[in-house]
Motif scaffolding. Structure first.
Motif, PDB file in Angstrom:
ATOM      1  N   ALA A   1      -2.586  -2.521  -0.725  1.00 52.84           N
ATOM      2  CA  ALA A   1      -3.197  -1.352  -0.270  1.00 52.84           C
ATOM      3  C   ALA A   1      -4.146  -0.069  -1.804  1.00 52.84           C
ATOM      4  CB  ALA A   1      -1.456   0.728  -0.210  1.00 52.84           C
ATOM      5  N   CYS A   2      -4.137  -1.776  -2.530  1.00 53.68           N
ATOM      6  CA  CYS A   2      -5.714  -1.162  -3.264  1.00 53.68           C
ATOM      7  C   CYS A   2      -4.574   0.075  -4.563  1.00 53.68           C
ATOM      8  CB  CYS A   2      -7.047  -0.474  -2.660  1.00 53.68           C
ATOM      9  SG  CYS A   2      -7.595  -2.231  -1.623  1.00 53.68           S
ATOM     10  N   PHE A   3      -3.791   0.309  -4.853  1.00 54.59           N
ATOM     11  CA  PHE A   3      -3.183   0.800  -5.800  1.00 54.59           C
ATOM     12  C   PHE A   3      -3.421   0.308  -7.277  1.00 54.59           C
ATOM     13  CE2 PHE A   3      -0.236   3.031  -3.103  1.00 54.59           C
ATOM     14  CZ  PHE A   3       0.427   3.825  -3.151  1.00 54.59           C
TER      15      PHE A   3
ATOM     16  N   PRO B   1      -4.804   5.298   4.689  1.00 55.43           N
ATOM     17  CA  PRO B   1      -6.120   4.591   5.269  1.00 55.43           C
ATOM     18  C   PRO B   1      -6.174   6.276   5.215  1.00 55.43           C
ATOM     19  CG  PRO B   1      -4.112   3.638   6.407  1.00 55.43           C
ATOM     20  CD  PRO B   1      -3.619   4.190   4.633  1.00 55.43           C
ATOM     21  N   GLU B   2      -5.949   7.081   5.627  1.00 55.20           N
ATOM     22  CA  GLU B   2      -6.436   8.776   6.369  1.00 55.20           C
ATOM     23  C   GLU B   2      -7.306   8.736   4.673  1.00 55.20           C
ATOM     24  OE1 GLU B   2      -7.296  12.221   6.853  1.00 55.20           O
ATOM     25  OE2 GLU B   2      -6.807  10.251   8.293  1.00 55.20           O
ATOM     26  N   LEU B   3      -6.817   8.930   3.101  1.00 53.38           N
ATOM     27  CA  LEU B   3      -7.837   8.796   1.855  1.00 53.38           C
ATOM     28  C   LEU B   3      -8.843   8.296   2.189  1.00 53.38           C
ATOM     29  CD1 LEU B   3      -4.751   8.710  -0.395  1.00 53.38           C
ATOM     30  CD2 LEU B   3      -5.933  10.768   0.219  1.00 53.38           C
ATOM     31  N   GLN B   4      -8.816   7.056   2.194  1.00 52.45           N
ATOM     32  CA  GLN B   4     -10.077   5.473   2.272  1.00 52.45           C
ATOM     33  C   GLN B   4     -10.993   6.244   3.354  1.00 52.45           C
ATOM     34  OE1 GLN B   4      -8.059   2.598   3.412  1.00 52.45           O
ATOM     35  NE2 GLN B   4      -8.182   1.832   1.721  1.00 52.45           N
ATOM     36  N   ARG B   5     -10.316   7.003   4.760  1.00 50.16           N
ATOM     37  CA  ARG B   5     -11.431   7.877   5.870  1.00 50.16           C
ATOM     38  C   ARG B   5     -11.904   8.979   5.086  1.00 50.16           C
ATOM     39  NH1 ARG B   5     -11.561  11.633   8.751  1.00 50.16           N
ATOM     40  NH2 ARG B   5      -9.869  12.769   8.498  1.00 50.16           N
ATOM     41  N   ARG B   6     -12.005   9.603   4.683  1.00 46.97           N
ATOM     42  CA  ARG B   6     -11.901  10.782   3.060  1.00 46.97           C
ATOM     43  C   ARG B   6     -13.215  10.512   2.657  1.00 46.97           C
ATOM     44  NH1 ARG B   6      -7.420  16.269   4.226  1.00 46.97           N
ATOM     45  NH2 ARG B   6      -6.706  15.152   5.664  1.00 46.97           N
ATOM     46  N   GLY B   7     -13.119   9.061   1.962  1.00 46.59           N
ATOM     47  CA  GLY B   7     -14.017   8.777   1.355  1.00 46.59           C
ATOM     48  C   GLY B   7     -13.388   9.111  -0.379  1.00 46.59           C
ATOM     49  N   LEU B   8     -11.527   8.937  -0.425  1.00 45.44           N
ATOM     50  CA  LEU B   8     -11.222   9.878  -1.456  1.00 45.44           C
ATOM     51  C   LEU B   8     -10.792   8.265  -2.585  1.00 45.44           C
ATOM     52  CD1 LEU B   8      -9.439  12.898  -0.464  1.00 45.44           C
ATOM     53  CD2 LEU B   8     -11.063  12.840  -1.828  1.00 45.44           C
ATOM     54  N   PHE B   9     -10.048   7.351  -1.826  1.00 40.70           N
ATOM     55  CA  PHE B   9      -9.566   5.869  -2.592  1.00 40.70           C
ATOM     56  C   PHE B   9     -10.683   5.068  -1.700  1.00 40.70           C
ATOM     57  CE2 PHE B   9      -6.286   2.481  -2.677  1.00 40.70           C
ATOM     58  CZ  PHE B   9      -6.375   3.583  -4.033  1.00 40.70           C
ATOM     59  N   ARG B  10     -10.473   3.845  -3.142  1.00 37.78           N
ATOM     60  CA  ARG B  10     -10.940   2.350  -2.511  1.00 37.78           C
ATOM     61  C   ARG B  10     -10.930   2.053  -1.339  1.00 37.78           C
ATOM     62  NH1 ARG B  10      -7.808   1.287  -6.760  1.00 37.78           N
ATOM     63  NH2 ARG B  10      -9.444   1.424  -8.267  1.00 37.78           N
TER      64      ARG B  10
ATOM     65  N   ASP C   1       5.203   3.161   4.249  1.00 36.35           N
ATOM     66  CA  ASP C   1       4.836   4.161   4.513  1.00 36.35           C
ATOM     67  C   ASP C   1       3.588   5.263   4.219  1.00 36.35           C
ATOM     68  OD1 ASP C   1       7.084   4.228   6.684  1.00 36.35           O
ATOM     69  OD2 ASP C   1       8.709   6.039   5.745  1.00 36.35           O
ATOM     70  N   PHE C   2       3.532   5.250   2.577  1.00 35.66           N
ATOM     71  CA  PHE C   2       2.434   5.806   2.431  1.00 35.66           C
ATOM     72  C   PHE C   2       0.995   4.906   2.547  1.00 35.66           C
ATOM     73  CE2 PHE C   2      -0.545   6.564  -1.564  1.00 35.66           C
ATOM     74  CZ  PHE C   2      -0.408   8.158  -1.532  1.00 35.66           C
ATOM     75  N   ALA C   3       1.547   3.210   1.880  1.00 33.19           N
ATOM     76  CA  ALA C   3       0.078   2.240   2.089  1.00 33.19           C
ATOM     77  C   ALA C   3       0.247   2.051   3.227  1.00 33.19           C
ATOM     78  CB  ALA C   3       0.891   1.208   1.604  1.00 33.19           C
ATOM     79  N   ALA C   4       0.821   2.692   4.486  1.00 33.01           N
ATOM     80  CA  ALA C   4       0.245   2.125   5.953  1.00 33.01           C
ATOM     81  C   ALA C   4      -0.627   4.217   6.738  1.00 33.01           C
ATOM     82  CB  ALA C   4       1.708   1.938   6.999  1.00 33.01           C
ATOM     83  N   GLU C   5      -0.287   4.662   6.061  1.00 32.66           N
ATOM     84  CA  GLU C   5      -0.136   6.424   6.887  1.00 32.66           C
ATOM     85  C   GLU C   5      -0.856   6.835   6.265  1.00 32.66           C
ATOM     86  OE1 GLU C   5       0.625   6.884   9.941  1.00 32.66           O
ATOM     87  OE2 GLU C   5       1.858   5.245  10.236  1.00 32.66           O
TER      88      GLU C   5
ATOM     89  N   MET D   1       8.624  -8.123  -5.903  1.00 34.28           N
ATOM     90  CA  MET D   1       7.161  -9.430  -5.680  1.00 34.28           C
ATOM     91  C   MET D   1       7.087  -8.709  -4.070  1.00 34.28           C
ATOM     92  SD  MET D   1       8.870 -13.226  -6.184  1.00 34.28           S
ATOM     93  CE  MET D   1       8.088 -14.095  -5.193  1.00 34.28           C
ATOM     94  N   HIS D   2       7.850  -8.283  -3.412  1.00 38.05           N
ATOM     95  CA  HIS D   2       7.597  -7.547  -1.795  1.00 38.05           C
ATOM     96  C   HIS D   2       6.490  -6.011  -2.112  1.00 38.05           C
ATOM     97  CE1 HIS D   2       7.602  -6.089   2.110  1.00 38.05           C
ATOM     98  NE2 HIS D   2       7.807  -5.393   1.899  1.00 38.05           N
ATOM     99  N   ILE D   3       7.325  -5.474  -3.107  1.00 36.57           N
ATOM    100  CA  ILE D   3       6.776  -4.571  -3.978  1.00 36.57           C
ATOM    101  C   ILE D   3       5.315  -4.172  -4.209  1.00 36.57           C
ATOM    102  CG2 ILE D   3       7.173  -2.086  -4.789  1.00 36.57           C
ATOM    103  CD1 ILE D   3       9.646  -2.286  -4.331  1.00 36.57           C
ATOM    104  N   ALA D   4       5.615  -5.349  -4.850  1.00 37.02           N
ATOM    105  CA  ALA D   4       3.535  -5.407  -5.695  1.00 37.02           C
ATOM    106  C   ALA D   4       2.909  -6.016  -4.616  1.00 37.02           C
ATOM    107  CB  ALA D   4       3.807  -6.596  -6.272  1.00 37.02           C
ATOM    108  N   LYS D   5       2.894  -7.179  -3.308  1.00 44.46           N
ATOM    109  CA  LYS D   5       1.613  -7.364  -2.637  1.00 44.46           C
ATOM    110  C   LYS D   5       1.562  -6.412  -1.180  1.00 44.46           C
ATOM    111  CE  LYS D   5       3.792 -11.851  -2.456  1.00 44.46           C
ATOM    112  NZ  LYS D   5       4.556 -12.856  -1.620  1.00 44.46           N
TER     113      LYS D   5
END
Length: 460
Positions: free
Chosen positions: A48-50, A411-420, A404-408, A39-43
């Motif tokens: 992170a919009c996976f 946001p970098e992928l989103q900043r570049r317009g690569l991810f929702r 770590d991936f979700a937090a770091e 449940m925690h991993i799912a949230k």
């Protein structure tokens, strides 16, 4: 300036210990036998919009190394594994947008059961279910289902082709308008909009119709990871998403181009087949910090743990060979893609079998070790080079590596317009940019597969 292609992200997570030695990591959680863990991993993933969480599976405790299950139990490499469908049901219940996909073998499950399980999950999740289609790749699995050994690859894929024909026809046995539920008239459904399939084939005899109405997605999203010629042909015909593993960008590009061409040759729109290479990410403040994290993880790996995992993947007992010698050419019954990856790396680095074991137990696919910016650079390069439509993120340990991936990185992928930055669709298919199949649409694929099989048999 042209708009960047949007990236898709899936999370590869065991319903059990993560990877070979992920359970040994100081930051690893120890709750894989609890509902709260999943449940925690799912949230975390949904925040992170996976696109989806993906749970692999096997129907046996591996016995490939030395003919014993001792290494798998001793090192936690491949066992235990909880039932994916139960885990995915729990994950879907605490999320609203995250897709949930699990592995089910065509070799040791009947089409009616698979169609019913996944149809139910798709309804209850509001259209977020996916099926990772496997043919099984271990003799140990066969020995749990009344067989002495695994059938050969050709037989496994022939059964899988017929399995998909029957399963998709069962999903199509109800029209979208079959349910009426008119309390005043007393009419619950339109029987003329429901049909039996009356299938009699080589492997299956199924009358139908399915006892579950047509699902929100039409069919759950179909995922496949075949890397052999037979596997590639099967995936390019049936799959919506292909999960793959590559040791170099060049092999990734070659695979991507081959799969898109195969899809076109089957009369499909290549853009409706998504290619998601595996990416094991290690996030640090910079490359030096990330490499230190990876080296600490590498130090946890016993070579026998890594060899246990590799033997399980290729279904070959590696203890038959000199562990301090090179890996010989093998006839692989199991996962051919992993074997090719190992050969490519081992030949380049001149590794012995023992050294391969340590590397394989801690390998980071896609060379994604570094800061969030470094990892985003590599992902962007793979996307721009035509090697990926997104990535299957593999965590060295859970839940911390996903966190770590979700937090770091996200946001970098989103900043570049690569991810929702938010979900666009209501179903997994919509979020992946995949069409909802029309009722009966895929019968042509089944007919084409059958014609090709018959042509092949006639040509022998």
């Amino acid at each position: 300036m042209p708009t960047k292609k949007s990236m898709h992200l899936a999370a590869f997570m065991n319903a059990g210990p993560q990877g070979t030695v992920g359970w040994r990591h100081p930051d690893a959680g120890d709750g894989f036998l609890s509902a709260e863990h999943y449940m925690h991993i799912a949230k975390v993933l949904e925040d992170a919009c996976f696109d989806l969480a993906f749970v692999p599976d096997a129907l046996a405790v591996p016995r490939s190394l030395g003919g014993s299950f001792d290494p798998a139990i001793r090192y936690g490499s491949g066992s235990p594994r909880l039932d994916p469908m139960t885990v995915l049901s729990i994950m879907s219940a605490v999320t609203t947008d995250l897709g949930v996909a699990g592995t089910i073998s065509t070799g040791y499950n009947e089409p009616y059961n698979v169609a019913r399980q996944l149809g139910t999950l798709d309804h209850l999740s509001g259209g977020r279910a996916g099926w990772n289609i496997v043919t099984s790749f271990q003799d140990a699995e066969a020995q749990n289902f009344n067989q002495d050994k695994l059938p050969d690859r050709a037989a496994r894929y022939a059964r899988a082709e017929e399995h998909l024909e029957v399963t998709t026809r069962l999903w199509d046995s109800w029209s979208d308008d079959a349910l009426v539920r008119d309390k005043e008239s007393g009419v619950f459904g339109r029987p003329e909009e429901v049909e039996a399939i009356d299938h009699v084939g080589t492997y299956f005899q199924v009358q139908g119709p399915l006892g579950v109405p047509r699902t929100p997605q039409g069919y759950p999203v179909l995922i496949q990871a075949g890397a052999s010629p037979a596997g590639r042909d099967f995936a390019s015909r049936w799959a919506d998403v292909v999960f793959c593993s590559h040791e170099s960008l060049e092999s990734g590009i070659a695979f991507y181009q081959d799969m898109k061409k195969r899809a076109a040759d089957h009369g499909r729109d290549p853009d409706q087949l998504l290619i998601l290479p595996a990416a094991t990410t290690v996030v640090g403040t910079d490359v030096r910090d990330a490499m230190a994290k990876h080296e600490a993880f590498f130090d946890l790996v016993d070579h026998m743990a890594g060899l246990s995992r590799l033997a399980y993947h290729v279904n070959v007992d590696l203890t038959k060979y000199d562990l301090d010698g090179p890996l010989p050419s093998l006839e692989v019954v199991g996962v051919e893609g992993h074997y090719r990856e190992v050969v490519e790396f081992a030949e380049r680095e001149k590794l012995s079998i023992r050294e391969i074991g340590r590397w394989y137990g801690a390998r980071t696919e896609g060379n994604m070790i570094g800061s969030a910016s470094d990892i985003a650079d590599t992902m962007e390069q793979w996307m721009d080079s035509g090697a990926a439509d997104g990535f299957m993120i593999q965590a060295t340990h859970v839940p911390a590596a996903f966190e770590d991936f979700a937090a770091e990185v996200v946001p970098e992928l989103q900043r570049r317009g690569l991810f929702r930055t938010s979900y666009e669709g209501a179903t997994l298919r919509e979020n992946l940019g995949l069409r909802r199949p029309e009722r009966g649409e895929w019968r042509n694929r089944a007919a084409s597969a059958l014609a090709e099989r018959r042509a092949g048999q006639d040509g022998k």
